[in-house]
Design an enzyme around this catalytic site. Sequence first.
Site, mmCIF file in Angstrom:
data_model
loop_
_atom_site.group_PDB
_atom_site.id
_atom_site.type_symbol
_atom_site.label_atom_id
_atom_site.label_comp_id
_atom_site.label_asym_id
_atom_site.label_seq_id
_atom_site.Cartn_x
_atom_site.Cartn_y
_atom_site.Cartn_z
ATOM 1 N N ARG A 142 1.167 -1.225 -0.005
ATOM 2 C CA ARG A 142 -0.117 -0.002 0.059
ATOM 3 C C ARG A 142 0.763 1.347 0.153
ATOM 4 N NH1 ARG A 142 -2.291 1.463 5.992
ATOM 5 N NH2 ARG A 142 -0.711 0.155 7.210
ATOM 6 N N SER A 200 -5.647 5.113 5.629
ATOM 7 C CA SER A 200 -5.125 3.657 5.570
ATOM 8 C C SER A 200 -4.781 3.235 4.210
ATOM 9 C CB SER A 200 -6.535 2.890 6.012
ATOM 10 O OG SER A 200 -7.008 2.922 7.235
ATOM 11 N N GLU A 250 -18.988 2.735 -1.099
ATOM 12 C CA GLU A 250 -18.305 2.349 -1.780
ATOM 13 C C GLU A 250 -18.896 2.181 -3.237
ATOM 14 O OE1 GLU A 250 -18.778 1.014 1.184
ATOM 15 O OE2 GLU A 250 -17.041 1.277 2.215
ATOM 16 N N PHE A 295 -14.290 -4.262 1.053
ATOM 17 C CA PHE A 295 -15.329 -3.473 0.656
ATOM 18 C C PHE A 295 -15.482 -2.883 -0.928
ATOM 19 C CE2 PHE A 295 -13.917 -2.216 5.083
ATOM 20 C CZ PHE A 295 -14.766 -3.243 5.545
ATOM 21 N N HIS A 341 -5.425 -3.513 2.464
ATOM 22 C CA HIS A 341 -5.760 -4.561 3.352
ATOM 23 C C HIS A 341 -6.515 -5.845 2.745
ATOM 24 C CE1 HIS A 341 -5.366 -0.667 5.282
ATOM 25 N NE2 HIS A 341 -5.402 -1.106 6.468
ATOM 26 N N ASP A 355 -8.083 -7.339 12.917
ATOM 27 C CA ASP A 355 -9.297 -6.972 12.440
ATOM 28 C C ASP A 355 -10.309 -8.160 12.433
ATOM 29 O OD1 ASP A 355 -9.187 -4.128 12.634
ATOM 30 O OD2 ASP A 355 -8.996 -3.644 10.548
ATOM 31 N N ARG A 379 -1.618 -4.335 3.784
ATOM 32 C CA ARG A 379 -1.488 -3.470 4.786
ATOM 33 C C ARG A 379 -0.066 -3.778 5.502
ATOM 34 N NH1 ARG A 379 -1.215 -3.630 10.247
ATOM 35 N NH2 ARG A 379 -1.949 -1.813 11.326
#
Lengths: 310, 269
Positions: free
Chosen positions: A9, A36, A57, A82, A108, A116, A166
Amino acid sequence: MTEIKKATRDGFGDAILELAQNNKNIVALSANLGESTKLDKLKKNFPDQYIECGVAEQNMAGIAAGLALSGKIPFITSFAAFSPGRNWEQIRVSICYNRANVKIASTHAGLSVGPDGATHQSLEDLAITRVIPNLTVICPADYHEAKKAVIAAANHNGPVYIRLGREPMPMITDENSSFEIGKCDILKEGSDVTIIATGIMVNEALKASEKLAEQGIHSEVINCHTIKPLDEETIISSAKKTGKVITAEEHQIIGGLGGAVAELLSQKLPTPIKRVGVHDTFGESGTAKELLEKYSCDSTAIIKSVKEII
Amino acid sequence: MNTEELQDLARNIRKSIINMLAEAGTGHTAGSLDIVEIMVSLYFHALKHDPENPDWPDRDRLVLSAGHINPALYATMSEAGYFPKEELLTLRKINSRLQGHPHNHSLPGIEASSGPLGQGSSVAVGMALADKMDNKPNHTYCIVSDGEHDEGQIWEAIMFAAKNKLNNLTFIVDRNHIQIDGTTEEIMPLEPFAKKYEAFNWHIIEVDGHNFTEIISALDKKSTEKPTVILAKTIAGKGIPAIENNWQWHGKTPTKDEAIEAIKQLEAR
């Protein structure tokens, strides 16, 4: 010497900054996850090219399609769970059916999101993007490759999905390594077995290959950063040479890289295959390292599969 | 064009719609018939466009988010000169440019592929935003159906447009009170509909969706501050008494005999 680690990322964040600076038509859309997804520098330096969509989204995908149909080169960003997770149908119709020049950069992805838990660990995104016509699918192996993939995507006319992680990971390519959409890189030549890996599993494949060499097993390691279009020529020619293929991905073994390679070889060169990845299950909370080990996304799992197939 | 000429056009377009749908044997009749005055007002009054040059960079844009009523769009585009009228009868057939739902790569003049409800609204918002960013004076119009507002995506688009003060964007809502499985208030109540848009900070104009004077005046007095929604009260199936105000005509088409009867009624009016 301490190994320098960087997340894919970060490669995206650095590349998009560079792109935005050179072309005002490059815009980045955020669904309230700008920090993020590493858009913070772009937001600060080029606020006019940063579009905040809120936690929406589906709308983000549609707006990007509209922007692209009016000449912009939009990058939509969020967690892979997402986008393309929640907004798949908008990606299918508004972006891909329209052939809108939108880039879907999703961070991610995979188990390495860690604590998470399963809700945020996208393990299906390669499968659901690869199946859409007009969409190019890229999963970079490290920071440098991510940076190059993002720049290549911006220069490619048409929708592109870029899968990003991530977790900071070791770098296996450098600034000068080649990168071409749709062209695999053979990182190591071998004659006993072919290991085709994508994303952070490329590094695991290299580690596995070293250990296997110590045991007299010579593996060919292929970095398959582009899942679609698949580099059929390189894969077939390596499979022909070794006669045995392992695929490795931080993703479900169904529908992703393993699926793509199995589809190809079953049609054009039936070859024994073992697929390394997540076996049709959801993840859970834990550290990236713990999860990758528990869900067989590491060099140990690759070595085990090689031993089984040989 | 005077009102009488516009009405003549509307009548011809309704006849085309009936013929197209009877020939295709599948499609959406009620909404196609009730959006005709709006389509005519757009293509023959409001839109800056050039049928000879559909990709003209300075054109206004129209996105038909309610893609299922595209027989009205095709018939109007054909009247405007985008393609020959004979082609209308290829609707929904194999190798036709007139896809069951609009597709931008099959027919010049279609701005965006649409049909899955809610999606066109976001695409239109994106087009308006692009014009804003480039300081272009163009306007983007988007036709949305009332039932389409069941989709959450529309409200995401509405919020975004208000936040960005897209005064170069107009939604036209086909308020015909029906959707495929029943009346809108039965399936998922929308009232108080105008107040919802008001709460989302849009400029609202309510019109009779079959009255050219009202529609054209609304199209001429859009807000200069915020996005505008024209809530057009329409009669589902307008123009054919046997079809009017009956939700069961949302998703079915007239038989050849019913079509002959319908054309007679249109000619008698």
